[in-house]
Design a protein around this motif. Structure first.
Motif, PDB file in Angstrom:
ATOM      1  N   THR A 201     -13.793 -24.361  17.050  1.00 32.63           N
ATOM      2  CA  THR A 201     -13.907 -24.287  18.503  1.00 32.63           C
ATOM      3  C   THR A 201     -12.746 -23.515  19.129  1.00 32.63           C
ATOM      4  O   THR A 201     -11.645 -23.452  18.572  1.00 32.63           O
ATOM      5  CB  THR A 201     -13.949 -25.705  19.101  1.00 32.63           C
ATOM      6  OG1 THR A 201     -12.875 -26.477  18.549  1.00 32.63           O
ATOM      7  CG2 THR A 201     -15.260 -26.383  18.780  1.00 32.63           C
ATOM      8  N   THR A 203     -10.519 -24.053  21.166  1.00 33.57           N
ATOM      9  CA  THR A 203      -9.751 -25.085  21.851  1.00 33.57           C
ATOM     10  C   THR A 203      -8.244 -24.885  21.733  1.00 33.57           C
ATOM     11  O   THR A 203      -7.477 -25.777  22.109  1.00 33.57           O
ATOM     12  CB  THR A 203     -10.151 -26.469  21.324  1.00 33.57           C
ATOM     13  OG1 THR A 203     -10.326 -26.415  19.892  1.00 33.57           O
ATOM     14  CG2 THR A 203     -11.474 -26.918  21.942  1.00 33.57           C
ATOM     15  N   SER A 226     -16.920 -23.231  22.755  1.00 31.38           N
ATOM     16  CA  SER A 226     -16.326 -24.360  23.459  1.00 31.38           C
ATOM     17  C   SER A 226     -16.941 -25.663  22.953  1.00 31.38           C
ATOM     18  O   SER A 226     -18.016 -25.679  22.336  1.00 31.38           O
ATOM     19  CB  SER A 226     -16.567 -24.224  24.968  1.00 31.38           C
ATOM     20  OG  SER A 226     -17.945 -24.388  25.255  1.00 31.38           O
ATOM     21  N   VAL A 227     -16.264 -26.757  23.252  1.00 29.19           N
ATOM     22  CA  VAL A 227     -16.791 -28.071  22.888  1.00 29.19           C
ATOM     23  C   VAL A 227     -18.125 -28.310  23.601  1.00 29.19           C
ATOM     24  O   VAL A 227     -19.072 -28.868  23.017  1.00 29.19           O
ATOM     25  CB  VAL A 227     -15.776 -29.175  23.250  1.00 29.19           C
ATOM     26  CG1 VAL A 227     -16.347 -30.552  22.920  1.00 29.19           C
ATOM     27  CG2 VAL A 227     -14.467 -28.952  22.505  1.00 29.19           C
ATOM     28  N   GLU A 228     -18.234 -27.873  24.840  1.00 32.25           N
ATOM     29  CA  GLU A 228     -19.469 -28.042  25.596  1.00 32.25           C
ATOM     30  C   GLU A 228     -20.626 -27.291  24.926  1.00 32.25           C
ATOM     31  O   GLU A 228     -21.768 -27.784  24.910  1.00 32.25           O
ATOM     32  CB  GLU A 228     -19.286 -27.546  27.037  1.00 32.25           C
ATOM     33  CG  GLU A 228     -18.349 -28.398  27.886  1.00 32.25           C
ATOM     34  CD  GLU A 228     -16.874 -28.199  27.533  1.00 32.25           C
ATOM     35  OE1 GLU A 228     -16.072 -29.120  27.838  1.00 32.25           O
ATOM     36  OE2 GLU A 228     -16.525 -27.149  26.929  1.00 32.25           O
ATOM     37  N   GLU A 229     -20.327 -26.116  24.405  1.00 32.85           N
ATOM     38  CA  GLU A 229     -21.381 -25.365  23.720  1.00 32.85           C
ATOM     39  C   GLU A 229     -21.806 -26.055  22.428  1.00 32.85           C
ATOM     40  O   GLU A 229     -23.004 -26.082  22.092  1.00 32.85           O
ATOM     41  CB  GLU A 229     -20.895 -23.944  23.448  1.00 32.85           C
ATOM     42  CG  GLU A 229     -20.835 -23.081  24.697  1.00 32.85           C
ATOM     43  CD  GLU A 229     -20.214 -21.723  24.445  1.00 32.85           C
ATOM     44  OE1 GLU A 229     -20.739 -20.737  25.006  1.00 32.85           O
ATOM     45  OE2 GLU A 229     -19.204 -21.630  23.707  1.00 32.85           O
ATOM     46  N   GLY A 231     -21.783 -29.227  21.993  1.00 33.30           N
ATOM     47  CA  GLY A 231     -22.609 -30.325  22.473  1.00 33.30           C
ATOM     48  C   GLY A 231     -24.013 -29.895  22.851  1.00 33.30           C
ATOM     49  O   GLY A 231     -24.971 -30.667  22.703  1.00 33.30           O
ATOM     50  N   GLY A 232     -24.146 -28.652  23.319  1.00 34.31           N
ATOM     51  CA  GLY A 232     -25.452 -28.163  23.731  1.00 34.31           C
ATOM     52  C   GLY A 232     -26.466 -28.106  22.604  1.00 34.31           C
ATOM     53  O   GLY A 232     -27.677 -28.176  22.855  1.00 34.31           O
ATOM     54  N   ASP A 235     -28.788 -31.225  22.631  1.00 35.94           N
ATOM     55  CA  ASP A 235     -29.600 -31.580  23.793  1.00 35.94           C
ATOM     56  C   ASP A 235     -30.941 -32.148  23.347  1.00 35.94           C
ATOM     57  O   ASP A 235     -31.621 -31.592  22.474  1.00 35.94           O
ATOM     58  CB  ASP A 235     -29.831 -30.352  24.682  1.00 35.94           C
ATOM     59  CG  ASP A 235     -28.646 -30.060  25.585  1.00 35.94           C
ATOM     60  OD1 ASP A 235     -27.660 -30.820  25.527  1.00 35.94           O
ATOM     61  OD2 ASP A 235     -28.707 -29.071  26.340  1.00 35.94           O
TER      62      ASP A 235
END
Length: 274
Positions: A201, A203, A226-229, A231-232, A235
């Protein structure tokens, strides 16, 4: 004159496809986890990146430990007996089938990779318990339908399957395409199946610099996200506790000295399909 041995011909064709003039992602990673299946060009890049960002060694090794913990969680706590490991990489210690069949001898594992070097080492991945089965597919992440169709020769698609995609999706440059590939794979699996992902990541500045150096080396690029990506990718799935976290902090095992409590620039998680 007798006809040439088909296996020898196939082995020669595989060797002809292997380029040792440029760094190679599987060999590079193999060097970082202490393996021996790498060349000088891979070690030179590895040593260069260690100078830029020594933490990448921890990322490689702790990501491997994450694999073991995720497989143990699925096999022991969730009763999963089928694993589809995509982006296999070079065999090292505690591969998916070794961990799974040690805990559940009847586990069935299908490895998937389209790399000629990995194909050349595939026999090391094909050991199995008498009760279980291990198979290898020479197939491409970019063709999920072909993967699912071929995997059905070994796996029972009426029962849950765990898809393992570790340190692989970074090779897909377009994030939306990477998400679409993951979604298509999960669409083809029955309810109760699982998705396991870990990736490096963006980060820290050190990881970003290491990624830039790697991508400038001539190797197939790897894009940190990114961490958000990360996580995506999950979904629509139910995340197992503790969610998307640094791989060192995903269900750490008491007394396990093989990992580290240090922060690493690699995140992962496990999600279940309802």
């Amino acid at each position: 004159m007798s006809d040439p041995d088909p296996q020898l011909v196939a082995a020669a064709e595989i060797r002809a496809r292997i380029d040792t003039s440029k760094p190679h992602s599987a060999r590079f990673w193999n060097y970082f986890v202490g393996g021996k299946d790498n060349y000088e060009v891979d070690r030179e890049l590895g040593d260069h990146i260690k100078q830029i960002f020594p933490g990448l060694v921890d990322v490689a090794r702790t990501s491997r430990h994450f694999l073991g913990r995720a497989v143990r969680y699925l096999a022991v706590d969730q009763g999963v007996r089928q694993f589809l490991d995509i982006g296999t990489g070079l065999p090292t210690a505690d591969n998916t089938h070794e961990v799974a069949q040690r805990l559940a001898p009847d586990a069935r594992i299908v490895y998937v990779d389209n790399d000629p070097l990995v194909l050349a080492h595939a026999r090391a991945l094909l050991t199995t318990t008498p009760e279980g089965e291990t198979a290898y597919l020479d197939a491409d992440l970019y063709d999920p339908d072909a993967i699912l169709k071929a995997a059905a020769g070994t796996l029972d698609f009426s029962r849950p399957i765990a898809v393992m995609i570790l340190n692989t999706l970074g090779h897909v440059a377009e994030y939306d395409r990477a998400r679409a590939l993951v979604s298509r794979l999960m669409e083809g699996l029955p309810s109760g199946s699982y998705l396991v992902i870990s990736d490096s990541t963006s980060t820290s500045e050190g990881m970003i610099a290491a990624s830039d150096a790697y991508n400038s080396s001539g190797a197939v690029p790897y894009y940190v996200r990114s961490v958000e990506e990360i996580g995506g990718f999950f979904d629509g799935l139910e995340l197992a506790e503790p969610g998307i976290v640094q791989v060192t902090r995903w269900r750490p095992e008491p007394g396990d000295s093989s990992g580290t409590d240090a922060a690493v620039d690699a995140y992962g998680g496990v999600g279940r399909k309802a």
